[in-house]
Design a protein around this motif. Sequence first.
Motif, PDB file in Angstrom:
ATOM      1  N   PHE A  36     -19.197 -16.931   0.485  1.00 46.75           N
ATOM      2  CA  PHE A  36     -18.551 -18.114  -0.099  1.00 46.75           C
ATOM      3  C   PHE A  36     -17.180 -18.395   0.505  1.00 46.75           C
ATOM      4  CE2 PHE A  36     -15.663 -19.864  -3.380  1.00 46.75           C
ATOM      5  CZ  PHE A  36     -16.257 -21.104  -3.554  1.00 46.75           C
ATOM      6  N   LYS A  37     -16.345 -17.380   0.673  1.00 42.92           N
ATOM      7  CA  LYS A  37     -14.976 -17.582   1.134  1.00 42.92           C
ATOM      8  C   LYS A  37     -14.898 -17.941   2.610  1.00 42.92           C
ATOM      9  CE  LYS A  37     -11.629 -15.065  -0.429  1.00 42.92           C
ATOM     10  NZ  LYS A  37     -10.744 -13.921  -0.760  1.00 42.92           N
ATOM     11  N   LYS A  38     -15.889 -17.550   3.404  1.00 45.54           N
ATOM     12  CA  LYS A  38     -15.839 -17.775   4.846  1.00 45.54           C
ATOM     13  C   LYS A  38     -16.681 -18.954   5.312  1.00 45.54           C
ATOM     14  CE  LYS A  38     -14.915 -12.936   6.048  1.00 45.54           C
ATOM     15  NZ  LYS A  38     -15.391 -11.765   6.834  1.00 45.54           N
ATOM     16  N   ARG A  39     -17.622 -19.385   4.503  1.00 52.01           N
ATOM     17  CA  ARG A  39     -18.537 -20.425   4.956  1.00 52.01           C
ATOM     18  C   ARG A  39     -17.847 -21.781   5.053  1.00 52.01           C
ATOM     19  NH1 ARG A  39     -22.444 -21.710  -0.284  1.00 52.01           N
ATOM     20  NH2 ARG A  39     -20.823 -22.694  -1.558  1.00 52.01           N
ATOM     21  N   SER A  40     -18.456 -22.692   5.746  1.00 52.74           N
ATOM     22  CA  SER A  40     -17.916 -24.046   5.915  1.00 52.74           C
ATOM     23  C   SER A  40     -17.837 -24.759   4.568  1.00 52.74           C
ATOM     24  CB  SER A  40     -18.813 -24.845   6.852  1.00 52.74           C
ATOM     25  OG  SER A  40     -18.477 -26.214   6.839  1.00 52.74           O
ATOM     26  N   PRO A  41     -16.800 -25.574   4.352  1.00 52.58           N
ATOM     27  CA  PRO A  41     -16.679 -26.310   3.091  1.00 52.58           C
ATOM     28  C   PRO A  41     -17.780 -27.340   2.874  1.00 52.58           C
ATOM     29  CG  PRO A  41     -15.044 -27.069   4.679  1.00 52.58           C
ATOM     30  CD  PRO A  41     -15.654 -25.830   5.253  1.00 52.58           C
ATOM     31  N   ILE A  42     -18.559 -27.645   3.906  1.00 55.47           N
ATOM     32  CA  ILE A  42     -19.630 -28.622   3.735  1.00 55.47           C
ATOM     33  C   ILE A  42     -20.664 -28.143   2.719  1.00 55.47           C
ATOM     34  CG2 ILE A  42     -21.174 -27.778   5.546  1.00 55.47           C
ATOM     35  CD1 ILE A  42     -21.686 -30.732   6.289  1.00 55.47           C
ATOM     36  N   TYR A  43     -20.722 -26.816   2.475  1.00 57.08           N
ATOM     37  CA  TYR A  43     -21.694 -26.266   1.533  1.00 57.08           C
ATOM     38  C   TYR A  43     -21.139 -26.126   0.110  1.00 57.08           C
ATOM     39  CZ  TYR A  43     -24.033 -24.945   5.873  1.00 57.08           C
ATOM     40  OH  TYR A  43     -24.629 -24.973   7.106  1.00 57.08           O
ATOM     41  N   ASP A  44     -19.902 -26.516  -0.101  1.00 53.45           N
ATOM     42  CA  ASP A  44     -19.258 -26.249  -1.390  1.00 53.45           C
ATOM     43  C   ASP A  44     -19.379 -27.385  -2.396  1.00 53.45           C
ATOM     44  OD1 ASP A  44     -18.552 -23.815  -0.376  1.00 53.45           O
ATOM     45  OD2 ASP A  44     -16.483 -24.370   0.095  1.00 53.45           O
ATOM     46  N   TYR A  45     -20.293 -28.300  -2.191  1.00 52.30           N
ATOM     47  CA  TYR A  45     -20.458 -29.383  -3.157  1.00 52.30           C
ATOM     48  C   TYR A  45     -21.085 -28.828  -4.441  1.00 52.30           C
ATOM     49  CZ  TYR A  45     -25.243 -29.355  -1.247  1.00 52.30           C
ATOM     50  OH  TYR A  45     -26.497 -28.992  -0.830  1.00 52.30           O
ATOM     51  N   LEU A  99      -3.608 -28.417  -1.027  1.00 54.01           N
ATOM     52  CA  LEU A  99      -4.538 -27.295  -1.130  1.00 54.01           C
ATOM     53  C   LEU A  99      -4.703 -26.837  -2.572  1.00 54.01           C
ATOM     54  CD1 LEU A  99      -3.413 -25.164   1.957  1.00 54.01           C
ATOM     55  CD2 LEU A  99      -5.298 -26.791   1.812  1.00 54.01           C
ATOM     56  N   LYS A 100      -5.924 -26.507  -2.926  1.00 59.37           N
ATOM     57  CA  LYS A 100      -6.221 -25.943  -4.236  1.00 59.37           C
ATOM     58  C   LYS A 100      -7.047 -24.681  -4.027  1.00 59.37           C
ATOM     59  CE  LYS A 100      -5.525 -29.948  -7.098  1.00 59.37           C
ATOM     60  NZ  LYS A 100      -5.886 -30.577  -8.391  1.00 59.37           N
ATOM     61  N   ARG A 101      -7.359 -24.013  -5.126  1.00 61.09           N
ATOM     62  CA  ARG A 101      -8.088 -22.746  -5.026  1.00 61.09           C
ATOM     63  C   ARG A 101      -9.191 -22.688  -6.072  1.00 61.09           C
ATOM     64  NH1 ARG A 101      -6.661 -17.939  -2.569  1.00 61.09           N
ATOM     65  NH2 ARG A 101      -4.577 -18.770  -2.156  1.00 61.09           N
ATOM     66  N   HIS A 102     -10.361 -22.233  -5.643  1.00 59.97           N
ATOM     67  CA  HIS A 102     -11.485 -22.041  -6.558  1.00 59.97           C
ATOM     68  C   HIS A 102     -12.200 -20.763  -6.165  1.00 59.97           C
ATOM     69  CE1 HIS A 102     -14.870 -22.873  -9.144  1.00 59.97           C
ATOM     70  NE2 HIS A 102     -15.711 -22.803  -8.117  1.00 59.97           N
ATOM     71  N   ASN A 103     -12.392 -19.863  -7.139  1.00 63.64           N
ATOM     72  CA  ASN A 103     -13.020 -18.560  -6.868  1.00 63.64           C
ATOM     73  C   ASN A 103     -12.338 -17.848  -5.700  1.00 63.64           C
ATOM     74  OD1 ASN A 103     -14.906 -18.648  -8.937  1.00 63.64           O
ATOM     75  ND2 ASN A 103     -16.434 -19.704  -7.693  1.00 63.64           N
ATOM     76  N   LYS A 104     -11.005 -17.945  -5.679  1.00 69.13           N
ATOM     77  CA  LYS A 104     -10.175 -17.291  -4.670  1.00 69.13           C
ATOM     78  C   LYS A 104     -10.336 -17.880  -3.266  1.00 69.13           C
ATOM     79  CE  LYS A 104     -10.016 -12.871  -7.130  1.00 69.13           C
ATOM     80  NZ  LYS A 104     -10.233 -11.399  -7.033  1.00 69.13           N
ATOM     81  N   LYS A 105     -10.929 -19.069  -3.177  1.00 67.61           N
ATOM     82  CA  LYS A 105     -11.079 -19.740  -1.887  1.00 67.61           C
ATOM     83  C   LYS A 105     -10.236 -21.000  -1.885  1.00 67.61           C
ATOM     84  CE  LYS A 105     -14.501 -21.864   1.204  1.00 67.61           C
ATOM     85  NZ  LYS A 105     -15.940 -22.109   1.455  1.00 67.61           N
ATOM     86  N   ARG A 106      -9.377 -21.150  -0.871  1.00 70.26           N
ATOM     87  CA  ARG A 106      -8.555 -22.348  -0.772  1.00 70.26           C
ATOM     88  C   ARG A 106      -9.348 -23.485  -0.155  1.00 70.26           C
ATOM     89  NH1 ARG A 106      -2.633 -22.027   1.394  1.00 70.26           N
ATOM     90  NH2 ARG A 106      -3.687 -21.624   3.364  1.00 70.26           N
ATOM     91  N   TYR A 107      -9.054 -24.683  -0.617  1.00 64.25           N
ATOM     92  CA  TYR A 107      -9.732 -25.851  -0.060  1.00 64.25           C
ATOM     93  C   TYR A 107      -8.810 -27.060  -0.134  1.00 64.25           C
ATOM     94  CZ  TYR A 107     -10.530 -27.275  -4.939  1.00 64.25           C
ATOM     95  OH  TYR A 107     -10.362 -27.646  -6.249  1.00 64.25           O
ATOM     96  N   VAL A 108      -9.119 -28.077   0.673  1.00 66.55           N
ATOM     97  CA  VAL A 108      -8.361 -29.327   0.675  1.00 66.55           C
ATOM     98  C   VAL A 108      -8.848 -30.182  -0.489  1.00 66.55           C
ATOM     99  CG1 VAL A 108      -7.832 -31.418   1.979  1.00 66.55           C
ATOM    100  CG2 VAL A 108      -8.010 -29.225   3.169  1.00 66.55           C
ATOM    101  N   HIS A 109      -7.915 -30.616  -1.321  1.00 68.24           N
ATOM    102  CA  HIS A 109      -8.258 -31.341  -2.546  1.00 68.24           C
ATOM    103  C   HIS A 109      -8.951 -32.673  -2.271  1.00 68.24           C
ATOM    104  CE1 HIS A 109      -8.080 -32.915  -6.570  1.00 68.24           C
ATOM    105  NE2 HIS A 109      -7.185 -33.832  -6.271  1.00 68.24           N
ATOM    106  N   HIS A 110      -8.466 -33.405  -1.291  1.00 67.47           N
ATOM    107  CA  HIS A 110      -9.013 -34.732  -1.006  1.00 67.47           C
ATOM    108  C   HIS A 110     -10.195 -34.605  -0.040  1.00 67.47           C
ATOM    109  CE1 HIS A 110      -4.772 -35.685  -2.255  1.00 67.47           C
ATOM    110  NE2 HIS A 110      -5.517 -36.345  -3.130  1.00 67.47           N
ATOM    111  N   ARG A 111     -11.380 -34.501  -0.630  1.00 69.64           N
ATOM    112  CA  ARG A 111     -12.587 -34.254   0.148  1.00 69.64           C
ATOM    113  C   ARG A 111     -13.791 -34.882  -0.549  1.00 69.64           C
ATOM    114  NH1 ARG A 111     -14.115 -27.884  -1.039  1.00 69.64           N
ATOM    115  NH2 ARG A 111     -14.112 -27.997  -3.309  1.00 69.64           N
ATOM    116  N   GLY A 112     -14.905 -35.004   0.205  1.00 65.56           N
ATOM    117  CA  GLY A 112     -16.100 -35.580  -0.386  1.00 65.56           C
ATOM    118  C   GLY A 112     -17.330 -35.315   0.474  1.00 65.56           C
TER     119      GLY A 112
END
Length: 210
Positions: A36-45, A99-112
């Motif tokens: 989860f922490k290393k994979r591409s954000p495209i899978y985090d929907y 940047l925000k954090r979910h399950n200890k993974k940082r991500y860019v807030h403005h995304r879709g």
Amino acid sequence: MKNLMSLFCLVCFICFSSTITAQEFASISEEKPVDFKKRSPIYDYSEKQLNNVDTIPDYASKKNKLKITGTIYESDGITPAKNVLLFIHQADEHGNFELKRHNKKRYVHHRGWIRTDADGHYTFYTFVPGKYIYGNELKQILPIVKEPGKPEYKIATYLFDDDPLLNDKRSKVKRADVSNRILKLDKKEGLYVAKRDIVLGKEVIDSYAE
């Protein structure tokens, strides 16, 4: 011997396809994937059923609202590509990546995320990002594509027609070289509208600056 080799190749193909499919749908599983922490954000929907329209967080509160539409085509540039995932993320109106954090993974807030329909169409409701005041970077929106049965890959960023750097003769980025990905903004009823079509496999890049 030939039969054994054919069987081996078939097994490898099935395993590879299963891995990609499992990764693509891991985002909607109840259990957090190991990678989860290393994979591409495209899978985090989080939606179980993505469609071809999405709205970026905070869209309603932004001044320079933007609607991006387009068609994703197969590599021949003619056939609409269905069931393709397209992920974007971007800086805010000040040029900062929130940047925000979910399950200890940082991500860019403005995304879709979108998944193209049978006609390859997609639409994002977002806003015009700002330019980072302490850097010499273009205003841009950063995309990742995932074709069915294939690994994800990054494509060339969305750029903006009114960006001063595109008109600066000293800039390393030449307008003629990036014309196919420049968004030309047309304002209609208080909303900027722009279009960009994508041909699969034609704009693949190894990395991008965030």
